[in-house]
Design an enzyme around this catalytic site. Structure first.
Site, mmCIF file in Angstrom:
data_model
loop_
_atom_site.group_PDB
_atom_site.id
_atom_site.type_symbol
_atom_site.label_atom_id
_atom_site.label_comp_id
_atom_site.label_asym_id
_atom_site.label_seq_id
_atom_site.Cartn_x
_atom_site.Cartn_y
_atom_site.Cartn_z
ATOM 1 N N LYS A 9 -32.219 -5.899 -41.394
ATOM 2 C CA LYS A 9 -31.616 -5.869 -42.722
ATOM 3 C C LYS A 9 -32.167 -7.028 -43.577
ATOM 4 C CE LYS A 9 -27.374 -3.564 -41.169
ATOM 5 N NZ LYS A 9 -25.875 -3.615 -41.140
ATOM 6 N N TYR A 49 -25.982 5.572 -45.595
ATOM 7 C CA TYR A 49 -24.619 5.157 -45.228
ATOM 8 C C TYR A 49 -23.565 6.157 -45.703
ATOM 9 C CZ TYR A 49 -26.041 0.527 -43.499
ATOM 10 O OH TYR A 49 -26.586 -0.512 -42.764
ATOM 11 N N ASN A 112 -25.039 -8.688 -40.839
ATOM 12 C CA ASN A 112 -25.135 -8.615 -39.371
ATOM 13 C C ASN A 112 -26.536 -8.255 -38.862
ATOM 14 O OD1 ASN A 112 -25.115 -5.933 -40.005
ATOM 15 N ND2 ASN A 112 -23.253 -5.427 -38.858
ATOM 16 N N HIS A 115 -29.630 -2.879 -38.178
ATOM 17 C CA HIS A 115 -29.017 -1.541 -38.091
ATOM 18 C C HIS A 115 -29.666 -0.783 -36.940
ATOM 19 C CE1 HIS A 115 -27.651 2.487 -39.100
ATOM 20 N NE2 HIS A 115 -28.878 2.865 -38.784
ATOM 21 N N GLU A 126 -31.726 9.712 -39.492
ATOM 22 C CA GLU A 126 -32.208 8.468 -40.096
ATOM 23 C C GLU A 126 -33.730 8.349 -39.995
ATOM 24 O OE1 GLU A 126 -29.745 5.589 -38.091
ATOM 25 O OE2 GLU A 126 -27.950 6.247 -39.186
HETATM 26 P P1 DAT Z 1 -22.888 -0.410 -37.229
HETATM 27 O O1 DAT Z 1 -23.851 -1.079 -38.178
HETATM 28 O O2 DAT Z 1 -22.601 -1.273 -36.023
HETATM 29 O O3 DAT Z 1 -23.304 0.981 -36.859
HETATM 30 P P2 DAT Z 1 -20.894 0.806 -38.950
HETATM 31 O O4 DAT Z 1 -21.752 2.014 -38.961
HETATM 32 O O5 DAT Z 1 -19.461 0.985 -38.614
HETATM 33 O O6 DAT Z 1 -21.488 -0.316 -37.976
HETATM 34 O O7 DAT Z 1 -20.945 0.097 -40.375
HETATM 35 C C1 DAT Z 1 -22.175 0.011 -41.089
HETATM 36 C C2 DAT Z 1 -22.277 -1.372 -41.684
HETATM 37 O O8 DAT Z 1 -21.242 -1.549 -42.659
HETATM 38 C C3 DAT Z 1 -22.089 -2.516 -40.706
HETATM 39 O O9 DAT Z 1 -23.294 -2.836 -40.033
HETATM 40 C C4 DAT Z 1 -21.601 -3.613 -41.585
HETATM 41 C C5 DAT Z 1 -20.783 -2.888 -42.623
HETATM 42 N N1 DAT Z 1 -19.361 -2.876 -42.270
HETATM 43 C C6 DAT Z 1 -18.765 -2.134 -41.311
HETATM 44 N N2 DAT Z 1 -17.453 -2.376 -41.237
HETATM 45 C C7 DAT Z 1 -17.205 -3.316 -42.178
HETATM 46 C C8 DAT Z 1 -16.029 -3.994 -42.627
HETATM 47 N N3 DAT Z 1 -14.846 -3.756 -42.085
HETATM 48 N N4 DAT Z 1 -16.177 -4.893 -43.632
HETATM 49 C C9 DAT Z 1 -17.363 -5.139 -44.210
HETATM 50 N N5 DAT Z 1 -18.507 -4.531 -43.840
HETATM 51 C C10 DAT Z 1 -18.421 -3.630 -42.846
HETATM 52 MG MG MG Z 2 -23.379 2.720 -37.936
#
Ligand code: DAT
Ligand code: MG
Length: 148
Positions: A9, A49, A112, A115, A126
């Site tokens: 990212k 997303y 974080n 991805h 994707e």
């Molecule tokens: P991942 O990236 O582990 O697949 P995800 O698909 O649930 O996680 O979410 C996509 C991204 O969105 C994640 O990397 C960071 C952001 N995100 C997820 N939950 C969040 C939250 N509660 N607050 C802020 N950002 C969040």
């Molecule tokens: Mg995800």
């Protein structure tokens, strides 16, 4: 062979973590079959997303992922989708174990570092969202006979 979509990212690119992250997957034994440094349009970000549309963090997520270049990759190998997720660590770096990418390099869920696709369906979706078929290079890696 199974394929997954991984992406460093904007925070990871800015912090100079691309090489370190590529190195972890290389050393594990996975094969890089496509990669590019690119900026993501807000249209592509929203599509990527789409599952999070309507959630409170959606707008900041799109703003963040379009805020600078990302390093998009396709990796191949046995069980690569689930293994890459394990190597990334939990979504919130504060829950991610040391030794994982998010556990070692992240502090907040909003930034974080990486991805990774979470299922066969999301990997296929994707990969085709980010790469044309001619950008994916099928080749034999001689070292594979020492891995498989
Ligand atoms: P991942 O990236 O582990 O697949 P995800 O698909 O649930 O996680 O979410 C996509 C991204 O969105 C994640 O990397 C960071 C952001 N995100 C997820 N939950 C969040 C939250 N509660 N607050 C802020 N950002 C969040
Ligand atoms: Mg995800």
């Amino acid at each position: 062979m199974e394929k997954t979509f991984l992406m460093v990212k904007p925070d990871g690119v800015q912090r100079g973590l691309v090489g370190e992250i590529v190195s972890r997957f290389e050393k594990k034994g996975f094969k890089l079959i496509g990669s590019k440094l690119m900026t993501i349009s807000s249209e592509l970000a929203s599509e990527h997303y789409a599952e999070h549309e309507g959630k409170p963090f959606f707008n900041s997520l799109v703003t963040f992922i379009t805020s600078g270049p990302v390093f998009a990759m396709v990796w191949e190998g046995e069980n690569v989708i689930a293994t890459a997720r394990q190597m990334m660590g939990k979504t919130n770096p504060q829950d991610a174990l040391p030794g994982t990418i998010r556990g070692d390099y992240g502090l907040t869920v909003g930034k974080n570092v990486i991805h990774g696709s979470d299922s066969t369906e999301s990997a296929e979706r994707e990969i085709s969202l980010f790469f044309n078929t001619e950008e994916l290079i099928e080749y034999k890696k001689d070292g594979d006979s020492w891995i498989y």
